[in-house]
Design a protein around this motif. Sequence first.
Motif, PDB file in Angstrom:
ATOM      1  N   PHE A  92      73.741  51.561  93.306  1.00  0.00           N
ATOM      2  CA  PHE A  92      72.785  50.854  94.151  1.00  0.00           C
ATOM      3  C   PHE A  92      73.505  50.385  95.408  1.00  0.00           C
ATOM      4  N   ASP A  93      72.811  50.388  96.531  1.00  0.00           N
ATOM      5  CA  ASP A  93      73.317  49.746  97.735  1.00  0.00           C
ATOM      6  C   ASP A  93      73.076  48.251  97.557  1.00  0.00           C
ATOM      7  N   PHE A  94      74.078  47.471  97.823  1.00  0.00           N
ATOM      8  CA  PHE A  94      74.008  46.027  97.608  1.00  0.00           C
ATOM      9  C   PHE A  94      74.319  45.331  98.923  1.00  0.00           C
ATOM     10  N   GLN A  95      73.398  44.485  99.377  1.00  0.00           N
ATOM     11  CA  GLN A  95      73.591  43.778 100.636  1.00  0.00           C
ATOM     12  C   GLN A  95      73.405  42.287 100.401  1.00  0.00           C
ATOM     13  N   MET A  96      74.434  41.506 100.672  1.00  0.00           N
ATOM     14  CA  MET A  96      74.321  40.057 100.560  1.00  0.00           C
ATOM     15  C   MET A  96      73.610  39.563 101.818  1.00  0.00           C
ATOM     16  N   THR A  97      72.511  38.850 101.637  1.00  0.00           N
ATOM     17  CA  THR A  97      71.751  38.377 102.787  1.00  0.00           C
ATOM     18  C   THR A  97      72.006  36.906 103.083  1.00  0.00           C
TER      19      THR A  97
END
Length: 174
Positions: free
Chosen positions: A154-159
């Motif tokens: 999965f692509d994981f992006q901390m927002t």
Amino acid sequence: MYAKRLAAIERDQQLTILSSMNQPQPDSESKATQYIVYTDYKPDSAAKSFTISVYTPFENVDKYGHSKAEFQSQLLFDTDRWQDKMHITVLETLGSESRLAFYDFQNMGLAQLALKAFMNLARKAEVGKIDGNISSFDKENYAKLKHIFEKYDFDFQMTDPEQGIGKISKSFNA
């Protein structure tokens, strides 16, 4: 205990067993070798929200032989056929929680069983994309969630690092 729970799940017309393992529990083993992964998802259902749950008797039976919990890991998801996607929500808040694994059942591989079954279900449903929101007030749990999702590409992006909020996404090739 496993046999009783399995029989109850098999009798329930609203549930579908996605995978099952019934190996004896060695005393020294730290991972569950008896488990059932099941869902209430039905492709032709008018409902849009579903669950994938994992039950194991491992460390889940009281002194009377009763299960302490009906499931130890649960993944909640919504479907959107118009946008050809499924949406996962993994939230932890002080008032309520929806986790990939309950605190007492961490590090047993149950969350990975739920996620793996979910991805297989999404492929069979020919979904083009999975996305989701991650929220955790605990940095250690957030790191575990990030690790599990990245393990499954999965692509994981901390927002919002301060609040422990992130987004995940995975596209399937047609």
